[in-house]
Design a protein around this motif. Structure first.
Motif, PDB file in Angstrom:
ATOM      1  N   PRO A 224       0.807  -1.232   0.000  1.00 15.10           N
ATOM      2  CA  PRO A 224       0.000   0.000   0.000  1.00 15.10           C
ATOM      3  C   PRO A 224       0.832   1.270   0.000  1.00 15.10           C
ATOM      4  O   PRO A 224       0.372   2.318  -0.460  1.00 15.10           O
ATOM      5  N   LEU A 225       2.072   1.201   0.506  1.00 13.78           N
ATOM      6  CA  LEU A 225       2.907   2.393   0.554  1.00 13.78           C
ATOM      7  C   LEU A 225       3.481   2.759  -0.812  1.00 13.78           C
ATOM      8  O   LEU A 225       3.954   3.874  -0.997  1.00 13.78           O
ATOM      9  N   ARG A 226       3.482   1.862  -1.751  1.00 17.29           N
ATOM     10  CA  ARG A 226       4.001   2.146  -3.092  1.00 17.29           C
ATOM     11  C   ARG A 226       3.063   1.569  -4.141  1.00 17.29           C
ATOM     12  O   ARG A 226       3.475   0.902  -5.080  1.00 17.29           O
ATOM     13  N   PHE A 227       1.808   1.821  -3.940  1.00 11.61           N
ATOM     14  CA  PHE A 227       0.784   1.316  -4.844  1.00 11.61           C
ATOM     15  C   PHE A 227       0.578   2.316  -5.973  1.00 11.61           C
ATOM     16  O   PHE A 227       0.481   3.513  -5.742  1.00 11.61           O
ATOM     17  N   GLY A 228       0.525   1.811  -7.198  1.00  9.06           N
ATOM     18  CA  GLY A 228       0.306   2.674  -8.351  1.00  9.06           C
ATOM     19  C   GLY A 228      -0.083   1.848  -9.551  1.00  9.06           C
ATOM     20  O   GLY A 228      -0.027   0.611  -9.527  1.00  9.06           O
ATOM     21  N   PRO A 229      -0.484   2.502 -10.646  1.00  6.89           N
ATOM     22  CA  PRO A 229      -0.926   1.752 -11.833  1.00  6.89           C
ATOM     23  C   PRO A 229       0.138   0.813 -12.380  1.00  6.89           C
ATOM     24  O   PRO A 229      -0.165  -0.330 -12.737  1.00  6.89           O
ATOM     25  N   ALA A 230       1.391   1.275 -12.451  1.00  7.46           N
ATOM     26  CA  ALA A 230       2.446   0.420 -13.006  1.00  7.46           C
ATOM     27  C   ALA A 230       2.714  -0.777 -12.100  1.00  7.46           C
ATOM     28  O   ALA A 230       2.895  -1.905 -12.573  1.00  7.46           O
ATOM     29  N   THR A 231       2.737  -0.545 -10.785  1.00  5.26           N
ATOM     30  CA  THR A 231       2.957  -1.644  -9.843  1.00  5.26           C
ATOM     31  C   THR A 231       1.833  -2.666  -9.931  1.00  5.26           C
ATOM     32  O   THR A 231       2.068  -3.881  -9.973  1.00  5.26           O
ATOM     33  N   LEU A 232       0.597  -2.187  -9.966  1.00 10.29           N
ATOM     34  CA  LEU A 232      -0.546  -3.097 -10.050  1.00 10.29           C
ATOM     35  C   LEU A 232      -0.535  -3.871 -11.361  1.00 10.29           C
ATOM     36  O   LEU A 232      -0.822  -5.076 -11.389  1.00 10.29           O
ATOM     37  N   ARG A 233      -0.194  -3.198 -12.450  1.00 10.60           N
ATOM     38  CA  ARG A 233      -0.180  -3.873 -13.749  1.00 10.60           C
ATOM     39  C   ARG A 233       0.851  -5.000 -13.772  1.00 10.60           C
ATOM     40  O   ARG A 233       0.571  -6.106 -14.248  1.00 10.60           O
ATOM     41  N   ALA A 234       2.047  -4.743 -13.248  1.00  9.72           N
ATOM     42  CA  ALA A 234       3.087  -5.775 -13.227  1.00  9.72           C
ATOM     43  C   ALA A 234       2.704  -6.920 -12.290  1.00  9.72           C
ATOM     44  O   ALA A 234       2.937  -8.100 -12.598  1.00  9.72           O
ATOM     45  N   PHE A 235       2.115  -6.583 -11.155  1.00  9.54           N
ATOM     46  CA  PHE A 235       1.708  -7.632 -10.218  1.00  9.54           C
ATOM     47  C   PHE A 235       0.623  -8.516 -10.825  1.00  9.54           C
ATOM     48  O   PHE A 235       0.680  -9.749 -10.726  1.00  9.54           O
ATOM     49  N   CYS A 236      -0.377  -7.912 -11.444  1.00  7.68           N
ATOM     50  CA  CYS A 236      -1.481  -8.690 -12.012  1.00  7.68           C
ATOM     51  C   CYS A 236      -1.006  -9.559 -13.174  1.00  7.68           C
ATOM     52  O   CYS A 236      -1.513 -10.671 -13.370  1.00  7.68           O
ATOM     53  N   ALA A 237      -0.044  -9.069 -13.943  1.00  7.52           N
ATOM     54  CA  ALA A 237       0.502  -9.897 -15.021  1.00  7.52           C
ATOM     55  C   ALA A 237       1.168 -11.146 -14.449  1.00  7.52           C
ATOM     56  O   ALA A 237       1.020 -12.255 -14.986  1.00  7.52           O
ATOM     57  N   SER A 238       1.891 -10.981 -13.341  1.00  3.84           N
ATOM     58  CA  SER A 238       2.517 -12.137 -12.700  1.00  3.84           C
ATOM     59  C   SER A 238       1.468 -13.071 -12.105  1.00  3.84           C
ATOM     60  O   SER A 238       1.591 -14.304 -12.192  1.00  3.84           O
ATOM     61  N   LEU A 239       0.437 -12.502 -11.501  1.00  3.49           N
ATOM     62  CA  LEU A 239      -0.636 -13.322 -10.937  1.00  3.49           C
ATOM     63  C   LEU A 239      -1.266 -14.212 -12.008  1.00  3.49           C
ATOM     64  O   LEU A 239      -1.514 -15.407 -11.784  1.00  3.49           O
ATOM     65  N   ARG A 240      -1.507 -13.657 -13.173  1.00  2.76           N
ATOM     66  CA  ARG A 240      -2.107 -14.448 -14.257  1.00  2.76           C
ATOM     67  C   ARG A 240      -1.169 -15.566 -14.704  1.00  2.76           C
ATOM     68  O   ARG A 240      -1.612 -16.683 -14.997  1.00  2.76           O
ATOM     69  N   LEU A 241       0.124 -15.273 -14.777  1.00  2.00           N
ATOM     70  CA  LEU A 241       1.082 -16.306 -15.174  1.00  2.00           C
ATOM     71  C   LEU A 241       1.061 -17.485 -14.205  1.00  2.00           C
ATOM     72  O   LEU A 241       1.033 -18.653 -14.622  1.00  2.00           O
ATOM     73  N   TRP A 242       1.072 -17.182 -12.910  1.00  2.00           N
ATOM     74  CA  TRP A 242       1.095 -18.260 -11.927  1.00  2.00           C
ATOM     75  C   TRP A 242      -0.244 -18.999 -11.871  1.00  2.00           C
ATOM     76  O   TRP A 242      -0.280 -20.219 -11.647  1.00  2.00           O
ATOM     77  N   ALA A 243      -1.349 -18.289 -12.071  1.00  2.47           N
ATOM     78  CA  ALA A 243      -2.644 -18.966 -12.107  1.00  2.47           C
ATOM     79  C   ALA A 243      -2.700 -19.954 -13.270  1.00  2.47           C
ATOM     80  O   ALA A 243      -3.192 -21.085 -13.125  1.00  2.47           O
ATOM     81  N   VAL A 244      -2.169 -19.549 -14.423  1.00  4.30           N
ATOM     82  CA  VAL A 244      -2.118 -20.461 -15.568  1.00  4.30           C
ATOM     83  C   VAL A 244      -1.180 -21.628 -15.279  1.00  4.30           C
ATOM     84  O   VAL A 244      -1.457 -22.778 -15.650  1.00  4.30           O
ATOM     85  N   GLN A 245      -0.062 -21.361 -14.601  1.00  2.00           N
ATOM     86  CA  GLN A 245       0.888 -22.426 -14.286  1.00  2.00           C
ATOM     87  C   GLN A 245       0.233 -23.525 -13.448  1.00  2.00           C
ATOM     88  O   GLN A 245       0.500 -24.720 -13.650  1.00  2.00           O
ATOM     89  N   PHE A 246      -0.642 -23.120 -12.519  1.00  5.05           N
ATOM     90  CA  PHE A 246      -1.323 -24.100 -11.670  1.00  5.05           C
ATOM     91  C   PHE A 246      -2.684 -24.510 -12.231  1.00  5.05           C
ATOM     92  O   PHE A 246      -3.385 -25.311 -11.606  1.00  5.05           O
ATOM     93  N   GLY A 247      -3.072 -23.960 -13.368  1.00  5.75           N
ATOM     94  CA  GLY A 247      -4.341 -24.323 -13.978  1.00  5.75           C
ATOM     95  C   GLY A 247      -5.543 -23.834 -13.202  1.00  5.75           C
ATOM     96  O   GLY A 247      -6.581 -24.516 -13.159  1.00  5.75           O
ATOM     97  N   LEU A 248      -5.446 -22.638 -12.597  1.00  8.30           N
ATOM     98  CA  LEU A 248      -6.510 -22.109 -11.747  1.00  8.30           C
ATOM     99  C   LEU A 248      -7.023 -20.783 -12.300  1.00  8.30           C
ATOM    100  O   LEU A 248      -6.259 -20.014 -12.894  1.00  8.30           O
ATOM    101  N   PRO A 249      -8.302 -20.475 -12.081  1.00  3.65           N
ATOM    102  CA  PRO A 249      -8.799 -19.140 -12.428  1.00  3.65           C
ATOM    103  C   PRO A 249      -8.322 -18.117 -11.409  1.00  3.65           C
ATOM    104  O   PRO A 249      -7.934 -18.464 -10.281  1.00  3.65           O
TER     105      PRO A 249
END
Length: 292
Positions: A224-249
């Motif tokens: 929360p102390l360094r939250f911003g559009p670029a940080t959120l975008r990079a985090f969500c891209a990683s979240l999607r990669l790992w969700a696909v890796q485990f076959g989860l939505p």
């Protein structure tokens, strides 16, 4: 009274008046060319050069200049002379934007190869968990003097249906406990720093992304102390990669931020730690957050 000579003079005058215009036209018209200049003769080789009307006359070829031993003028450098060979630049004379560090390339290659040997086949990872926990790690206290990687114990024995991905920014040495002990692909790591496993074995890891091991980019710790559009975008891209890796939505994922932990244990959906929990977002809220 006019005589015959007068008639003759009048006839000649009339004939001259008619012939003069035709003579002028014939003299000036280039198609007739009565006044066309004769072809010039080249004095050097006797060749005949014809001057075409309306074109610029080409002068005769100049005689070849005698060879001279004099080089180019000092203020006019030779445009075709080869310069002195340029050697490799001396290190330190050019600007280098990177922070200078010892050469650890060989060490990083060896670490990466070792971790690859402990990573499970992706077919064994997909579908191996019913839910995925991403855990962001924030460290605000320095390591002890002389200590190596930060030790972190991760216990998944109480949550055999959950997998964990650690998101870190400092070197870690992770000790993993699972049930059964030979469970494959229960742990993943995303880090901008190096990491190691305290006890490595084949199929221990579900995968990893780390800058020191060749990843072009990794997710930042969502704070929360360094939250911003670029940080959120990079985090969500990683979240999607790992969700696909485990076959989860994405709705079957959860993110927890923990400060200064040395131990993390999952018991069902509960997360126990000796660190300080700083926030959590899960399920549909996390999925909606990554859609914004």
């Amino acid at each position: 009274m006019r005589d015959g000579s007068g008639h003759l003079r009048l006839g000649l005058a009339a004939l001259g008046a008619v012939a003069i215009p035709f003579a002028v036209i014939a003299a000036l018209d280039p198609r007739i060319g009565l006044l066309r200049p004769r072809p010039a003769q080249d004095a050097s080789n006797g060749a005949v050069r014809e001057t075409v009307p309306g074109s610029i006359p080409v002068p005769a070829r100049l005689p070849d200049r005698p060879a001279s031993d004099e080089g180019p003028a000092p203020d006019r450098p030779c445009p075709v002379c080869a310069g002195a060979p340029v050697g490799p630049p001396i290190r330190g004379t050019l600007q280098d934007p990177d922070i200078q560090i010892p050469d650890v390339a060989a060490e990083r290659r060896a670490q990466r190869e070792r971790l690859i040997g402990w990573t499970a086949h992706p077919d064994r990872v997909s579908g191996s968990a019913a839910a995925l926990d991403l855990v962001g790690l924030v460290f605000t206290v320095p390591r002890e003097p002389g200590a190596g990687y930060r030790p972190l114990a991760v216990d998944l024995a109480g949550a055999p249906d959950r997998a964990v991905v650690l998101v870190a920014e400092q070197p870690l040495s992770v000790a993993l406990t699972t049930a059964p002990p030979d469970r494959a692909g229960a742990l993943g790591l995303e880090s901008s720093a190096a990491f190691a496993l305290a006890e490595g074995r084949p199929d221990r890891l579900a995968g990893f992304r780390a800058l020191p091991y060749g990843a072009p980019e990794v997710a930042p710790v969502l704070d929360p102390l360094r939250f911003g559009p670029a940080t959120l975008r990079a985090f969500c891209a990683s979240l999607r990669l790992w969700a696909v890796q485990f076959g989860l939505p994405a709705a079957r994922t959860r993110y927890t931020l923990i400060e200064n932990p040395t131990r993390i244990a999952l018991a069902g959906e509960a997360v126990h730690t000796d660190g300080t929990p700083r926030g959590r977002v899960a399920g549909r809220r996390l999925a909606r957050l990554c859609r914004t």
